[in-house]
Scaffold this motif. Structure first.
Motif, PDB file in Angstrom:
ATOM      1  N   GLY A   1      10.909  10.890  -0.288  1.00  6.96           N
ATOM      2  CA  GLY A   1      11.340  12.489  -0.111  1.00  6.96           C
ATOM      3  C   GLY A   1      12.583  12.561   0.566  1.00  6.96           C
TER       4      GLY A   1
ATOM      5  N   PHE B   1       1.043   8.283  -7.238  1.00  3.72           N
ATOM      6  CA  PHE B   1       0.942   9.699  -6.713  1.00  3.72           C
ATOM      7  C   PHE B   1       2.176  10.422  -7.045  1.00  3.72           C
TER       8      PHE B   1
ATOM      9  N   VAL C   1       5.739   7.717   0.665  1.00  6.86           N
ATOM     10  CA  VAL C   1       6.014   9.055   0.334  1.00  6.86           C
ATOM     11  C   VAL C   1       7.282   9.632   0.902  1.00  6.86           C
ATOM     12  N   GLU C   2       7.342   9.675   2.207  1.00  8.72           N
ATOM     13  CA  GLU C   2       8.436  10.048   2.893  1.00  8.72           C
ATOM     14  C   GLU C   2       9.794   9.447   2.557  1.00  8.72           C
ATOM     15  N   GLN C   3       9.977   8.211   2.326  1.00 11.86           N
ATOM     16  CA  GLN C   3      10.974   7.383   1.833  1.00 11.86           C
ATOM     17  C   GLN C   3      11.480   8.101   0.548  1.00 11.86           C
TER      18      GLN C   3
ATOM     19  N   LYS D   1       0.942  -1.205  -0.010  1.00 12.12           N
ATOM     20  CA  LYS D   1       0.006  -0.089   0.023  1.00 12.12           C
ATOM     21  C   LYS D   1       0.787   1.175   0.007  1.00 12.12           C
ATOM     22  N   ILE D   2       0.626   2.055  -0.807  1.00  9.04           N
ATOM     23  CA  ILE D   2       1.132   3.655  -0.749  1.00  9.04           C
ATOM     24  C   ILE D   2       0.627   4.294   0.507  1.00  9.04           C
ATOM     25  N   THR D   3       1.625   4.472   1.308  1.00  7.80           N
ATOM     26  CA  THR D   3       1.209   5.318   2.511  1.00  7.80           C
ATOM     27  C   THR D   3       2.126   6.383   2.841  1.00  7.80           C
ATOM     28  N   GLN D   4       1.785   7.124   3.714  1.00  5.14           N
ATOM     29  CA  GLN D   4       2.709   8.214   4.025  1.00  5.14           C
ATOM     30  C   GLN D   4       4.217   7.824   4.143  1.00  5.14           C
ATOM     31  N   ASP D   5       4.525   6.815   4.918  1.00  6.79           N
ATOM     32  CA  ASP D   5       5.987   6.274   4.977  1.00  6.79           C
ATOM     33  C   ASP D   5       6.465   5.875   3.612  1.00  6.79           C
TER      34      ASP D   5
END
Length: 136
Positions: free
Chosen positions: A100, A120, A96-98, A90-94
């Motif tokens: 980033g 995304f 996206v942060e990785q 699953k595409i999670t905030q974690d």
């Protein structure tokens, strides 16, 4: 997005040809997503083959990490960083942060994450720290 990958059987396992690295790789679910994205970038977005970099080491906060995919502009500066995951991740905030964290080193104005089913992408303005979702 679904493109025909160049796949072969070798020693009982599936392998996929990576056009960027010019070699055969074990076809894992994540590799399938990465190769589908590469074909999309080449065929639809018309990104030159020489402007795509795959799985290279970078230093992030003093640690060696490997990004999944970076697209370079004509000036050969990073324009987009993409983190690829297997379809069941699953595409999670974690996630996206990785991506980033990798981009803090690379400073690309576009950041993306995909698992092949969900995609995304964000535009990043480093001066204002503004992040804007993009249609990709």
């Amino acid at each position: 997005m679904e493109y025909s990958l160049k796949i072969r059987k070798k020693e009982g396992r599936d392998e996929v040809f990576d056009h960027i690295r010019r070699k055969w790789l074990v076809l894992t679910p994540e590799e399938r997503v990465r190769q589908q994205l590469i074909l999309y970038l080449l065929n639809v977005k018309q990104v030159p083959l020489t402007h795509i970099s795959v799985e290279r080491a970078i230093t992030v906060n003093g640690l060696t990490r490997r990004y999944d995919l970076v697209v370079y502009g004509l000036d050969m500066k990073p324009q987009m960083v993409v983190e690829c995951k297997a379809p069941d991740v699953k595409i999670t905030q974690d996630v996206v942060e990785q991506a980033g964290r990798y981009n803090k080193t690379l400073h690309a104005p576009v950041l993306g994450v995909t698992n092949g089913k969900e995609h995304f992408f964000f535009s990043i303005d480093f001066e204002t720290e503004q992040i804007t979702p993009l249609n990709f």
